[in-house]
Design a protein around this motif. Sequence first.
Motif, PDB file in Angstrom:
ATOM      1  N   GLY A   1       9.573  11.359 -10.303  1.00 29.46           N
ATOM      2  CA  GLY A   1      10.792  12.031  -9.894  1.00 29.46           C
ATOM      3  C   GLY A   1      11.233  12.403  -8.598  1.00 29.46           C
ATOM      4  O   GLY A   1      12.252  12.743  -8.435  1.00 29.46           O
ATOM      5  N   GLY A   2      10.224  12.178  -7.762  1.00 21.55           N
ATOM      6  CA  GLY A   2      10.619  12.503  -6.406  1.00 21.55           C
ATOM      7  C   GLY A   2       9.262  12.670  -5.548  1.00 21.55           C
ATOM      8  O   GLY A   2       8.500  11.694  -5.567  1.00 21.55           O
ATOM      9  N   THR A   3       9.129  13.493  -4.572  1.00 18.39           N
ATOM     10  CA  THR A   3       8.303  13.579  -3.504  1.00 18.39           C
ATOM     11  C   THR A   3       7.279  14.764  -3.623  1.00 18.39           C
ATOM     12  O   THR A   3       8.028  15.972  -3.570  1.00 18.39           O
ATOM     13  CB  THR A   3       8.724  13.332  -2.153  1.00 18.39           C
ATOM     14  N   VAL A   4       6.066  14.731  -3.586  1.00 17.28           N
ATOM     15  CA  VAL A   4       5.250  15.857  -3.663  1.00 17.28           C
ATOM     16  C   VAL A   4       4.627  16.287  -2.188  1.00 17.28           C
ATOM     17  O   VAL A   4       4.074  15.075  -1.692  1.00 17.28           O
ATOM     18  CB  VAL A   4       4.315  15.817  -4.789  1.00 17.28           C
ATOM     19  N   VAL A   5       4.785  17.374  -1.730  1.00 19.20           N
ATOM     20  CA  VAL A   5       4.312  17.514  -0.320  1.00 19.20           C
ATOM     21  C   VAL A   5       3.094  18.696  -0.620  1.00 19.20           C
ATOM     22  O   VAL A   5       3.630  19.856  -0.933  1.00 19.20           O
ATOM     23  CB  VAL A   5       5.158  18.060   0.817  1.00 19.20           C
ATOM     24  N   ARG A   6       1.955  18.547  -0.207  1.00 17.25           N
ATOM     25  CA  ARG A   6       0.905  19.574  -0.263  1.00 17.25           C
ATOM     26  C   ARG A   6      -0.296  19.559   0.867  1.00 17.25           C
ATOM     27  O   ARG A   6      -0.354  18.356   1.669  1.00 17.25           O
ATOM     28  CB  ARG A   6       0.082  19.139  -1.613  1.00 17.25           C
TER      29      ARG A   6
END
Length: 158
Positions: free
Chosen positions: A54-59
């Motif tokens: 669904g998109g971009t995960v930034v961790r």
Amino acid sequence: MNNPFKISLAQLERQKKIQIVGELPGSFLGVEDTELTRFPGPVAYDIEVGATVGGTVVRGAISTPIVSHCGRCMKEFTHELEAEVCHFYDKSDDIELDIAEDIREDILLEVPMNPLCSEDCRGLCLKCGADLNQGSCKCDNSGGGNLAWSELDKLDLP
Ligand SMILES: [Zn+2]
Ligand SMILES: [Zn+2]
């Protein structure tokens, strides 16, 4: 300067994961000194950007030294500010994703509202202003106040 917080979504699509690790001056992120806090050192970051359906995960995590004024004794002290990074960005048609502003907010949200140089800082004497961490002053702080000193207070001494 090359902005590591601008992520090419085409590159992310190919690699699925991009690791951003490094150090930058706080000013680069718009983390500026204020009257109450200073950021004397670089901001260190270790962030993983991942492509999901669904998109971009930034961790990841960021840290930077910060100089604050102790809320009790007013002394300046340096401590390490640490912030967790955890964001999700919906899929978009943009060419790149700029996470700098969110990283900046992650840092500013961790700036303590009432910093203490130490949990058991004894602060200043309310009557004479002595730093009680250096030892006790001559004031009687046990009861409602010493008459002689409250008389002096009325003279509005500096
Ligand atoms: Zn203190
Ligand atoms: Zn005192």
